[in-house]
Scaffold this motif. Structure first.
Motif, PDB file in Angstrom:
ATOM      1  N   VAL A 172       0.830  -1.209   0.000  1.00 42.99           N
ATOM      2  CA  VAL A 172       0.000   0.000   0.000  1.00 42.99           C
ATOM      3  C   VAL A 172       0.862   1.255   0.000  1.00 42.99           C
ATOM      4  O   VAL A 172       0.583   2.221  -0.727  1.00 42.99           O
ATOM      5  N   ALA A 173       1.933   1.272   0.797  1.00 38.19           N
ATOM      6  CA  ALA A 173       2.811   2.449   0.871  1.00 38.19           C
ATOM      7  C   ALA A 173       3.488   2.720  -0.471  1.00 38.19           C
ATOM      8  O   ALA A 173       3.594   3.880  -0.899  1.00 38.19           O
ATOM      9  N   VAL A 174       3.954   1.665  -1.143  1.00 33.51           N
ATOM     10  CA  VAL A 174       4.583   1.837  -2.455  1.00 33.51           C
ATOM     11  C   VAL A 174       3.573   2.371  -3.460  1.00 33.51           C
ATOM     12  O   VAL A 174       3.875   3.263  -4.266  1.00 33.51           O
ATOM     13  N   TRP A 175       2.375   1.847  -3.416  1.00 34.13           N
ATOM     14  CA  TRP A 175       1.311   2.312  -4.320  1.00 34.13           C
ATOM     15  C   TRP A 175       1.031   3.803  -4.104  1.00 34.13           C
ATOM     16  O   TRP A 175       0.954   4.574  -5.071  1.00 34.13           O
ATOM     17  N   VAL A 176       0.892   4.230  -2.854  1.00 28.81           N
ATOM     18  CA  VAL A 176       0.611   5.641  -2.562  1.00 28.81           C
ATOM     19  C   VAL A 176       1.762   6.531  -3.016  1.00 28.81           C
ATOM     20  O   VAL A 176       1.552   7.607  -3.593  1.00 28.81           O
ATOM     21  N   ALA A 177       3.003   6.095  -2.767  1.00 29.44           N
ATOM     22  CA  ALA A 177       4.168   6.878  -3.197  1.00 29.44           C
ATOM     23  C   ALA A 177       4.190   7.035  -4.713  1.00 29.44           C
ATOM     24  O   ALA A 177       4.501   8.117  -5.239  1.00 29.44           O
ATOM     25  N   MET A 178       3.852   5.973  -5.433  1.00 31.99           N
ATOM     26  CA  MET A 178       3.846   6.040  -6.895  1.00 31.99           C
ATOM     27  C   MET A 178       2.702   6.913  -7.404  1.00 31.99           C
ATOM     28  O   MET A 178       2.837   7.602  -8.420  1.00 31.99           O
ATOM     29  N   LEU A 179       1.568   6.918  -6.694  1.00 27.52           N
ATOM     30  CA  LEU A 179       0.480   7.824  -7.059  1.00 27.52           C
ATOM     31  C   LEU A 179       0.935   9.279  -6.953  1.00 27.52           C
ATOM     32  O   LEU A 179       0.631  10.108  -7.816  1.00 27.52           O
ATOM     33  N   ALA A 180       1.664   9.582  -5.874  1.00 27.79           N
ATOM     34  CA  ALA A 180       2.162  10.949  -5.692  1.00 27.79           C
ATOM     35  C   ALA A 180       3.110  11.340  -6.814  1.00 27.79           C
ATOM     36  O   ALA A 180       3.042  12.446  -7.354  1.00 27.79           O
ATOM     37  N   LEU A 181       4.003  10.426  -7.207  1.00 32.58           N
ATOM     38  CA  LEU A 181       4.942  10.704  -8.299  1.00 32.58           C
ATOM     39  C   LEU A 181       4.234  10.812  -9.643  1.00 32.58           C
ATOM     40  O   LEU A 181       4.681  11.530 -10.534  1.00 32.58           O
ATOM     41  N   ALA A 182       3.115  10.105  -9.784  1.00 32.18           N
ATOM     42  CA  ALA A 182       2.369  10.136 -11.039  1.00 32.18           C
ATOM     43  C   ALA A 182       1.539  11.403 -11.197  1.00 32.18           C
ATOM     44  O   ALA A 182       0.942  11.618 -12.254  1.00 32.18           O
ATOM     45  N   GLY A 183       1.499  12.223 -10.159  1.00 34.09           N
ATOM     46  CA  GLY A 183       0.788  13.498 -10.271  1.00 34.09           C
ATOM     47  C   GLY A 183      -0.671  13.449  -9.878  1.00 34.09           C
ATOM     48  O   GLY A 183      -1.448  14.317 -10.295  1.00 34.09           O
ATOM     49  N   VAL A 184      -1.049  12.449  -9.077  1.00 33.46           N
ATOM     50  CA  VAL A 184      -2.428  12.390  -8.601  1.00 33.46           C
ATOM     51  C   VAL A 184      -2.693  13.599  -7.701  1.00 33.46           C
ATOM     52  O   VAL A 184      -1.810  14.058  -6.972  1.00 33.46           O
ATOM     53  N   SER A 185      -3.888  14.120  -7.745  1.00 32.66           N
ATOM     54  CA  SER A 185      -4.209  15.359  -7.030  1.00 32.66           C
ATOM     55  C   SER A 185      -4.030  15.210  -5.518  1.00 32.66           C
ATOM     56  O   SER A 185      -4.168  14.121  -4.960  1.00 32.66           O
ATOM     57  N   LEU A 186      -3.745  16.339  -4.882  1.00 31.89           N
ATOM     58  CA  LEU A 186      -3.580  16.348  -3.428  1.00 31.89           C
ATOM     59  C   LEU A 186      -4.864  15.953  -2.716  1.00 31.89           C
ATOM     60  O   LEU A 186      -4.822  15.393  -1.612  1.00 31.89           O
ATOM     61  N   ARG A 187      -6.006  16.245  -3.324  1.00 34.81           N
ATOM     62  CA  ARG A 187      -7.284  15.870  -2.729  1.00 34.81           C
ATOM     63  C   ARG A 187      -7.384  14.349  -2.588  1.00 34.81           C
ATOM     64  O   ARG A 187      -7.803  13.838  -1.548  1.00 34.81           O
ATOM     65  N   ILE A 188      -6.977  13.648  -3.638  1.00 35.31           N
ATOM     66  CA  ILE A 188      -7.013  12.185  -3.592  1.00 35.31           C
ATOM     67  C   ILE A 188      -6.003  11.652  -2.581  1.00 35.31           C
ATOM     68  O   ILE A 188      -6.301  10.740  -1.795  1.00 35.31           O
ATOM     69  N   LEU A 189      -4.790  12.221  -2.580  1.00 32.29           N
ATOM     70  CA  LEU A 189      -3.764  11.767  -1.629  1.00 32.29           C
ATOM     71  C   LEU A 189      -4.197  12.024  -0.191  1.00 32.29           C
ATOM     72  O   LEU A 189      -3.969  11.196   0.706  1.00 32.29           O
ATOM     73  N   GLY A 190      -4.824  13.185   0.029  1.00 30.21           N
ATOM     74  CA  GLY A 190      -5.341  13.483   1.361  1.00 30.21           C
ATOM     75  C   GLY A 190      -6.420  12.495   1.778  1.00 30.21           C
ATOM     76  O   GLY A 190      -6.463  12.040   2.929  1.00 30.21           O
ATOM     77  N   GLY A 191      -7.290  12.144   0.811  1.00 30.77           N
ATOM     78  CA  GLY A 191      -8.330  11.159   1.091  1.00 30.77           C
ATOM     79  C   GLY A 191      -7.747   9.799   1.433  1.00 30.77           C
ATOM     80  O   GLY A 191      -8.240   9.098   2.324  1.00 30.77           O
ATOM     81  N   LEU A 192      -6.676   9.422   0.738  1.00 30.43           N
ATOM     82  CA  LEU A 192      -6.010   8.152   1.025  1.00 30.43           C
ATOM     83  C   LEU A 192      -5.375   8.162   2.414  1.00 30.43           C
ATOM     84  O   LEU A 192      -5.371   7.137   3.109  1.00 30.43           O
ATOM     85  N   ALA A 193      -4.821   9.327   2.803  1.00 33.94           N
ATOM     86  CA  ALA A 193      -4.218   9.429   4.136  1.00 33.94           C
ATOM     87  C   ALA A 193      -5.279   9.229   5.219  1.00 33.94           C
ATOM     88  O   ALA A 193      -5.064   8.499   6.200  1.00 33.94           O
ATOM     89  N   VAL A 194      -6.438   9.864   5.030  1.00 32.53           N
ATOM     90  CA  VAL A 194      -7.533   9.703   5.992  1.00 32.53           C
ATOM     91  C   VAL A 194      -8.010   8.250   6.011  1.00 32.53           C
ATOM     92  O   VAL A 194      -8.241   7.664   7.081  1.00 32.53           O
ATOM     93  N   ALA A 195      -8.139   7.656   4.811  1.00 34.14           N
ATOM     94  CA  ALA A 195      -8.567   6.260   4.718  1.00 34.14           C
ATOM     95  C   ALA A 195      -7.565   5.335   5.398  1.00 34.14           C
ATOM     96  O   ALA A 195      -7.944   4.335   6.021  1.00 34.14           O
ATOM     97  N   GLY A 196      -6.272   5.673   5.289  1.00 39.62           N
ATOM     98  CA  GLY A 196      -5.242   4.865   5.936  1.00 39.62           C
ATOM     99  C   GLY A 196      -5.371   4.888   7.442  1.00 39.62           C
ATOM    100  O   GLY A 196      -5.257   3.844   8.104  1.00 39.62           O
ATOM    101  N   VAL A 197      -5.606   6.066   7.996  1.00 36.57           N
ATOM    102  CA  VAL A 197      -5.777   6.188   9.448  1.00 36.57           C
ATOM    103  C   VAL A 197      -7.006   5.399   9.902  1.00 36.57           C
ATOM    104  O   VAL A 197      -6.970   4.656  10.901  1.00 36.57           O
ATOM    105  N   ILE A 198      -8.100   5.554   9.158  1.00 41.13           N
ATOM    106  CA  ILE A 198      -9.329   4.819   9.493  1.00 41.13           C
ATOM    107  C   ILE A 198      -9.090   3.311   9.394  1.00 41.13           C
ATOM    108  O   ILE A 198      -9.547   2.532  10.241  1.00 41.13           O
ATOM    109  N   GLY A 199      -8.339   2.905   8.358  1.00 42.65           N
ATOM    110  CA  GLY A 199      -8.041   1.491   8.171  1.00 42.65           C
ATOM    111  C   GLY A 199      -7.247   0.911   9.333  1.00 42.65           C
ATOM    112  O   GLY A 199      -7.517  -0.216   9.782  1.00 42.65           O
TER     113      GLY A 199
END
Length: 406
Positions: A199-226
């Motif tokens: 999961v961490a590698v996937w998120v890091a690659m999403l950030a490098l691929a230029g995914v929006s900060l809104r999506i990355l922020g949502g993933l961070a919240v989802a990670g905490v909830i998870g």
């Protein structure tokens, strides 16, 4: 005069190319001049350190796994590690000789193959220490998740790089499906540590691929909830987190690892002189970093940590000059995965992370681990290969030995 000097310069390049083998058109010749020699040397240093560390840990492991009439030779794991290296290094070199296109195809095939094997682990896998993570293959056991790690990084790089060709492709949504499937399969084994890495590698690659900060922020919240949900509804996570945060339950492994790590002081007790290592549960794999601390000292541990940092930093800096989105994502994903695994192992040994059952790359003993890491490093070396002439002179030297204007 300019023309004369230009002709002389071309002739000199042609002579040098012939003299030093740069005109060699063979696959080995191209590989020799394009490979990142420094990265290869750093990996060789890790493998050498690993052999010494496994030799130090092997007697303790042999005592632990000897019982009754079954006696394990003192250097049993050391000799087996040599055999795994003898297999792994040629695999790494062979994969590093592939072109980027062939390396990509190989990785996509590997990702599909080992994902299928991962599906069969709950059905075919034997239970070892309460977990089902392996598949019997006749000569031993194979851990599909270990092999899937490097292939996963390259497959995600390929999927996310498609966004460069067509901005309308929902690559983020498509990437969620395999990640979720892998996470569910790993949690069933259970293998919480590997789940975190995927999961961490996937998120890091999403950030490098230029995914929006809104999506990355949502993933961070989802990670905490998870993590919160895992704590309340996933027994393995509950036990590990309680032991780490509150010291509840069985903390013998991490406590003993920390005492072993610090027992040798700055310079260690000397090769073979350690005694606390005989109380470690997995001295040759999960807790080999503690064995190094006892016998070779905290300075040696720091040097190893710096070596991993240098490898990660070198690859990331080298990727700054890369113009292929796929190569950038694949190289970054592979090296982040490599560095994260090393970080988790060392963090567990120094009690700043819960026990995860994670090997130390190229240093810990293990067949699946050594082969999987060799495949991953081979892919990384393939994606970071570079023609040295493209940056060293205004002329590009073709493999025929003729110098042509760039």
């Amino acid at each position: 005069m300019t023309g004369i000097f230009s002709d002389k310069f071309k002739a000199r390049i042609k002579v040098d190319a012939t003299r030093y083998g740069r005109a060699d058109r063979s696959a080995v010749g191209r590989w020799f001049w394009e490979i990142d020699g420094v990265l290869l040397l750093l990996v060789a240093a890790l493998i050498g350190i690993g052999l010494i560390a496994v030799a130090a840990a092997s007697p303790a492991a042999a005592v632990r796994y000897s019982g009754g009439s079954h006696k394990v030779p003192e250097l049993y794991y050391f000799y087996r590690q040599i055999a795994w290296i003898a297999v792994g290094v040629p695999v790494m070199i062979g994969i590093s000789m592939l072109s980027r296109e062939r390396a990509r195809r190989f990785a996509l095939f590997g990702a599909g193959f080992f994902f299928i094997l991962l599906l069969f682990v709950p059905v075919l896998g034997p239970e070892v220490n309460g977990a089902r993570r392996w598949i019997e293959i006749g000569i031993g056991q194979l851990q599909p998740s270990e092999f899937l790690k490097p292939f996963f990084a390259v497959a995600m790089a390929w999927l996310l790089s498609l966004r460069e060709a067509d901005k309308s492709l929902p690559v983020f949504a498509l990437s969620i499906l395999p990640v979720a499937a892998i996470a569910v399969l790993l949690m069933k084994q259970p293998d919480f540590g590997s789940t975190i890495i995927f999961v961490a590698v996937w998120v890091a690659m999403l950030a490098l691929a230029g995914v929006s900060l809104r999506i990355l922020g949502g993933l961070a919240v989802a990670g905490v909830i998870g993590i919160v949900l895992a704590y309340f509804f996933y027994d393995v996570a509950t036990i590990r987190i309680d032991a780490f945060l509150f010291g509840e339950g069985d903390t013998f492994q991490t406590d003993n690892a920390m005492r072993t790590l610090t027992a040798g002081g700055l310079f260690g007790m000397g090769p073979g002189a350690g005694t606390r290592k005989f109380g470690l549960p997995e001295p040759q794999t999960d807790y080999i970093f503690s064995v190094i601390g006892e016998e070779f000292g905290l300075i040696a541990c720091l040097a190893i940590a710096l070596l991993y940092l240098v490898i990660v930093a070198r690859v990331l800096v080298k990727l700054l000059d890369e113009d292929s989105p796929f190569a950038i994502l694949a190289g970054a994903g592979l090296v982040i995965q490599f560095g994260l695994q090393a970080l988790i192992n060392m963090a567990v040994n120094v009690q700043i992370a819960p026990s995860k059952g994670m090997t130390l790359p190229f240093i810990s003993y293990g067949g699946s681990s050594m082969l999987a890491l060799s495949i991953g490093m081979g892919l990384l070396l393939a994606f970071t290969r570079r023609n040295p002439y493209l940056t060293r002179s205004p002329y590009v030297v073709k493999w025929s030995g003729e110098a042509q204007p760039a």
